[in-house]
Scaffold this motif. Structure first.
Motif, PDB file in Angstrom:
ATOM      1  N   LEU A  86     -26.535 -52.768  -9.160  1.00 27.97           N
ATOM      2  CA  LEU A  86     -25.966 -51.821 -10.103  1.00 27.97           C
ATOM      3  C   LEU A  86     -24.524 -52.255 -10.311  1.00 27.97           C
ATOM      4  O   LEU A  86     -23.745 -52.306  -9.361  1.00 27.97           O
ATOM      5  CB  LEU A  86     -26.015 -50.391  -9.559  1.00 27.97           C
TER       6      LEU A  86
ATOM      7  N   ASN B 260     -28.725 -53.407 -13.353  1.00 24.17           N
ATOM      8  CA  ASN B 260     -28.470 -52.292 -14.258  1.00 24.17           C
ATOM      9  C   ASN B 260     -26.962 -52.179 -14.365  1.00 24.17           C
ATOM     10  O   ASN B 260     -26.246 -52.474 -13.410  1.00 24.17           O
ATOM     11  CB  ASN B 260     -29.025 -50.981 -13.696  1.00 24.17           C
TER      12      ASN B 260
ATOM     13  N   ALA C   9     -31.417 -45.998 -10.483  1.00 30.29           N
ATOM     14  CA  ALA C   9     -31.397 -47.462 -10.407  1.00 30.29           C
ATOM     15  C   ALA C   9     -31.974 -47.969  -9.089  1.00 30.29           C
ATOM     16  O   ALA C   9     -32.523 -49.066  -9.037  1.00 30.29           O
ATOM     17  CB  ALA C   9     -29.971 -47.976 -10.580  1.00 30.29           C
TER      18      ALA C   9
END
Length: 71
Positions: A11, A35, A64
């Motif tokens: 992330l 992400n 996520a």
């Protein structure tokens, strides 16, 4: 040759910023799943996030389910 996609994912908080953008490109070059979020500079494929909003941060992290969080 297409790079093999690897899990776990990352992330990248602030993926639309200068450092985050480079982290995202590096992840792509390595075939990593990632992400990303943005705050002030919207980009296609990134999710809006204000890191001052603890509930929003928790929601993004849960959704996520990343192995790594890069800030």
């Amino acid at each position: 040759m297409t790079p093999e996609r690897h899990s776990p994912s990352e992330l990248i908080v602030g993926a639309s910023g200068q450092v985050g953008h480079h982290l995202a490109r590096a992840a792509e070059r390595r075939g990593l799943l990632w992400n990303g979020t943005f705050h002030a500079n919207p980009r296609a494929g990134l999710q809006a996030l204000d890191v001052r909003d603890a509930a929003a941060v928790s929601q993004v992290v849960r959704a996520a389910n990343p192995a790594y969080i890069l800030v």
